[in-house]
Design a protein around this motif. Structure first.
Motif, short mmCIF file in Angstrom:
data_model
loop_
_atom_site.label_atom_id
_atom_site.label_comp_id
_atom_site.label_asym_id
_atom_site.label_seq_id
_atom_site.Cartn_x
_atom_site.Cartn_y
_atom_site.Cartn_z
N ASP A 269 0.87 -1.16 0.00
CA ASP A 269 0.00 0.00 0.00
C ASP A 269 0.91 1.22 0.00
O ASP A 269 1.99 1.19 0.60
N VAL A 270 0.52 2.23 -0.71
CA VAL A 270 1.33 3.44 -0.79
C VAL A 270 0.53 4.58 -0.19
O VAL A 270 -0.63 4.79 -0.55
N LYS A 271 1.14 5.28 0.73
CA LYS A 271 0.46 6.41 1.35
C LYS A 271 1.21 7.69 1.05
O LYS A 271 2.44 7.74 1.18
N VAL A 272 0.48 8.70 0.67
CA VAL A 272 1.08 10.01 0.43
C VAL A 272 0.42 10.98 1.40
O VAL A 272 -0.82 11.04 1.48
N LEU B 241 -0.74 -1.22 -7.98
CA LEU B 241 -0.05 -1.31 -6.68
C LEU B 241 0.76 -2.59 -6.53
O LEU B 241 1.85 -2.59 -5.98
N ASP B 242 0.21 -3.70 -7.05
CA ASP B 242 0.93 -4.97 -6.85
C ASP B 242 2.14 -5.09 -7.78
O ASP B 242 2.86 -6.08 -7.75
N GLU B 243 2.38 -4.08 -8.61
CA GLU B 243 3.56 -4.08 -9.48
C GLU B 243 4.76 -3.40 -8.80
O GLU B 243 5.86 -3.38 -9.36
N CYS C 150 10.14 6.80 -5.36
CA CYS C 150 9.08 7.72 -4.93
C CYS C 150 9.44 8.37 -3.60
O CYS C 150 9.15 9.54 -3.36
N LEU C 151 10.12 7.59 -2.74
CA LEU C 151 10.50 8.15 -1.44
C LEU C 151 11.53 9.26 -1.62
O LEU C 151 11.54 10.25 -0.89
N GLU C 152 12.38 9.09 -2.63
CA GLU C 152 13.41 10.10 -2.89
C GLU C 152 12.84 11.32 -3.62
O GLU C 152 13.35 12.42 -3.49
N ALA C 153 11.77 11.12 -4.39
CA ALA C 153 11.21 12.21 -5.19
C ALA C 153 10.33 13.14 -4.37
O ALA C 153 10.19 14.31 -4.69
N ALA C 154 9.76 12.61 -3.31
CA ALA C 154 8.85 13.42 -2.49
C ALA C 154 9.63 14.03 -1.33
O ALA C 154 10.71 13.54 -0.98
N GLU D 102 4.98 6.92 1.93
CA GLU D 102 5.26 5.73 2.73
C GLU D 102 4.83 4.51 1.94
O GLU D 102 3.74 4.47 1.36
N ILE D 103 5.74 3.55 1.87
CA ILE D 103 5.40 2.27 1.24
C ILE D 103 5.12 1.29 2.38
O ILE D 103 5.98 1.05 3.22
N VAL D 104 3.93 0.79 2.40
CA VAL D 104 3.55 -0.11 3.48
C VAL D 104 3.49 -1.52 2.93
O VAL D 104 2.82 -1.78 1.93
N LYS D 105 4.23 -2.41 3.57
CA LYS D 105 4.24 -3.80 3.12
C LYS D 105 3.23 -4.59 3.94
O LYS D 105 3.29 -4.60 5.16
N LEU D 106 2.34 -5.21 3.26
CA LEU D 106 1.30 -5.99 3.92
C LEU D 106 1.52 -7.44 3.53
O LEU D 106 1.62 -7.77 2.36
N TYR D 107 1.57 -8.27 4.51
CA TYR D 107 1.80 -9.70 4.23
C TYR D 107 0.53 -10.48 4.46
O TYR D 107 -0.24 -10.19 5.36
N GLU D 108 0.36 -11.45 3.64
CA GLU D 108 -0.78 -12.34 3.84
C GLU D 108 -0.25 -13.75 3.92
O GLU D 108 0.51 -14.18 3.06
N THR D 109 -0.60 -14.47 4.98
CA THR D 109 -0.04 -15.81 5.14
C THR D 109 -0.94 -16.85 4.52
O THR D 109 -2.11 -16.59 4.31
#
Ligand code: SF4
Length: 72
Positions: free
Chosen positions: A6-9, A46-48, A55-59, A65-72
């Motif tokens: 997930d990407v948050k701005v 998003l899944d790509e 993006c973190l460097e450009a902003a 914020e790049i949020v990593k979500l895991y699904e087991t």
């Protein structure tokens, strides 16, 4: 285990047309779009995300914020 992103701005950065344009330019997989109201997230891409951090460097620091979500 699958990884989802997930990407948050932050609101103030998202409304900045220059930041929006920069983000649209840097992301290699088209997750950001510079729209009339600022940064739009292209959900279907998003899944790509390749976690390149461009993006973190450009902003401004801390605004994306790049949020990593895991699904087991
Ligand atoms: S980390 Fe790279 S691929 Fe992922 S959203 Fe940011 S610029 Fe795009």
């Amino acid at each position: 285990m699958a990884l989802f992103i997930d990407v948050k701005v932050a609101d103030d950065a998202a409304r900045n047309p220059e930041t929006a344009k920069k983000l649209e330019e840097v992301c290699p997989v088209g997750i950001f779009r510079a729209g009339g109201a600022g940064v739009e997230i292209v959900d279907e891409n998003l899944d790509e995300c390749v976690l390149c951090d461009l993006c973190l460097e450009a902003a401004p620091p801390g605004k994306v914020e790049i949020v990593k979500l895991y699904e087991t």
